[in-house]
Write an enzyme that holds these catalytic residues in place. Structure first.
Site, short mmCIF file in Angstrom:
data_model
loop_
_atom_site.label_atom_id
_atom_site.label_comp_id
_atom_site.label_asym_id
_atom_site.label_seq_id
_atom_site.Cartn_x
_atom_site.Cartn_y
_atom_site.Cartn_z
N GLY A 1 -1.95 -1.24 -4.16
CA GLY A 1 -2.35 0.28 -4.66
C GLY A 1 -2.31 1.18 -3.43
O GLY A 1 -1.45 0.97 -2.44
N GLU B 1 0.86 -1.34 -0.30
CA GLU B 1 0.08 -0.03 0.14
C GLU B 1 0.91 1.29 -0.04
O GLU B 1 2.00 1.23 0.64
CB GLU B 1 -0.86 0.08 1.12
N CYS B 2 0.31 2.26 -0.72
CA CYS B 2 0.94 3.72 -0.92
C CYS B 2 2.57 3.57 -1.27
O CYS B 2 2.91 3.04 -2.12
CB CYS B 2 0.66 4.28 0.23
N GLY B 3 3.43 3.68 -0.16
CA GLY B 3 4.81 3.63 -0.43
C GLY B 3 5.14 2.38 -0.94
O GLY B 3 6.17 2.14 -1.83
#
Length: 464
Positions: free
Chosen positions: A427, A333-335
């Site tokens: 994502g 997720e994200c990073g």
């Protein structure tokens, strides 16, 4: 369950609640009390200050992510054995989902957990007007839960007069004031506060602030107020997330270093309860993934600040790519999602090679790309149902994925996002597992499937 507790809130962001919360926590710890702390909302960084620097047990409480019953359960479980629990609010006291509701606000958390609130008031530039300001917060909701006030940035000369005025006219207890303490500022960056380990002499600063607060706040009255909180329901509440357990354990690698540090402790605890054996790894410093991993978790953080080092660690990038190509279960997720890309820009817009699993480029934008709470729904219409989530990032991707649809609450806005394969979910959205226990269950079952598949491959190779 007896759980003395208070919630520290403010009228707006930037009123000083994080600094004052840290100072109060430090003062309580210095008194030898067992302290647990909580952050209202999805923020990762404030709990790091609570736990890493001050040494309190820290967790998040978020009434968007979890039901009222589950929120109380998480409070009770994480507060167990504490002399006092301190919650830090988010934004302005009544500011909630969609900018037009009080849902998931600090006020909402105070109501759900039946916790007395203390309003921190930025007093700079005001005197008698403070009474009108406080009166508005007390009366905006009949059950405001506000039982105390702390004046921030107030002079010692003005304080006695303002305390008398507010207590006599409004009937609310004034618990003290905080003068200007210039040496105790906590700096910010693009995703919020800088990390605790980046601030020189932070422990000394907070101990200095705690000494000031012992002199300017009525800590005894604060403790008395916390003890007025009613008992919580039995924490043996059978949360659905806690009932599931794998038939055999799996080994899950968790990226945890300077680049990947946005981790909900409750997510990890839930995975362990479900049967995961967590193995902490560093994409920055380790040469490759450990052997016999069944799954990989890549949470968010600041990979853009460490892009060059991540790129230079070719053996780890290759190890991650080979493992996922082989079918290892993964959630990113994200990073962590950005790290899986073929290429990722750093803060200067310079591209760096990453793990190469996502065929695209993660690039920097000049403003928040997508921000706030969302509800995710799989476009395949399967077991997940609705998933509460959160986004907060200045980066975007040429391939954000299209396997889920994200909807903004109290809004018609939405977008497609996330990649889902048989064993990967990746994502920008951040997930809190108690919000939808099917997510960690799906992940761990895929870890187990990969473990068995790998065992079968090894058995065949040995026979050959």
């Amino acid at each position: 369950m007896n759980t003395p507790r208070i919630l520290l809130a403010a009228g707006a962001s930037g009123s000083g609640k994080t600094l004052i919360t840290c100072g109060i926590l430090q003062a309580l710890v210095n008194r030898g009390l067992q302290v647990s702390s909580f952050k209202c909302g999805p923020d990762y960084i404030d709990p790091m200050f609570h736990s890493r620097v001050i040494g309190t047990r820290s967790a998040n409480l978020d009434t968007f992510f979890t039901t009222e019953e589950c929120t109380r359960y998480l409070l009770g479980r994480n507060a167990m054995g504490s002399d006092i629990s301190v919650m830090e609010g988010v934004m302005g006291y009544y500011d909630g989902v969609g900018g037009m509701t009080t849902r998931a606000s600090a006020y909402d958390l105070a109501c759900v957990t039946d916790t007395p609130a203390v309003l921190i008031v930025n007093s700079r530039g005001m005197s008698v007007s403070l009474a009108a300001y406080i009166k508005g917060f007390l009366e905006y909701r009949a059950d405001s839960r506000i039982r105390g006030v702390i004046f921030n940035r107030m002079s010692p000369m003005l304080y006695p007069r303002m305390k008398k005025l507010v207590e006599e006219e409004l009937g609310v207890t004034v618990l003290g004031y905080v003068p200007e303490v210039k040496d105790c500022v906590i700096e910010s960056r693009h995703l919020g506060l800088v990390l605790p380990e980046e601030i020189d002499g932070l422990r000394e600063r907070l101990n200095q602030l705690a000494q000031v607060l012992e002199e300017t706040l009525d800590m005894e009255k604060l403790l008395e107020l916390a003890r007025t909180a009613p008992g919580l329901p039995d924490v043996s509440f059978a949360n659905p997330a806690s009932a599931y357990r794998l038939s055999e354990p799996v080994r899950v690698g968790v990226a945890a270093d300077e680049a990947f540090c946005f981790i909900y402790k409750d997510n990890l605890r839930l995975l362990e309860k479900m049967g995961a054996q967590l193995v902490y790894i560093s994409p920055l410093h380790d040469g490759q993934l450990p052997e016999d991993l069944d799954g990989l978790l890549l949470y968010g953080g600041y990979p853009e600040l460490h892009a060059h080092v991540l790129e230079e660690n070719r053996s780890m990038r290759r190890s991650v790519q080979l493992a996922l190509d082989d079918g290892m279960a993964c959630m990113a997720e994200c990073g962590g999602f950005m790290y899986l890309h073929e290429e990722m820009e750093d803060m200067d817009g310079i591209g760096h090679r990453m793990a190469g699993v996502i065929k695209g480029r993660a690039y920097r934008t000049e403003r928040l790309s997508r921000f706030g709470y969302i509800t995710l729904e799989s476009k395949a219409g399967d077991i997940f149902g609705k998933i509460p989530a959160h986004e907060f990032h200045y980066f975007d991707s040429t391939d954000c994925g299209k396997d889920f649809h994200a909807s903004k609450p109290e809004s018609t806005r939405g977008w497609d996002c996330m990649h889902r394969t048989d064993r990967m979910l990746a994502g920008f959205p951040h997930l809190y597992y108690y919000g939808n226990p099917e997510i960690p269950r799906w992940f761990l079952e895929n870890c187990l499937a990969y473990k068995r598949c790998r065992y079968e491959k090894n058995s065949v190779q040995k026979k050959m």
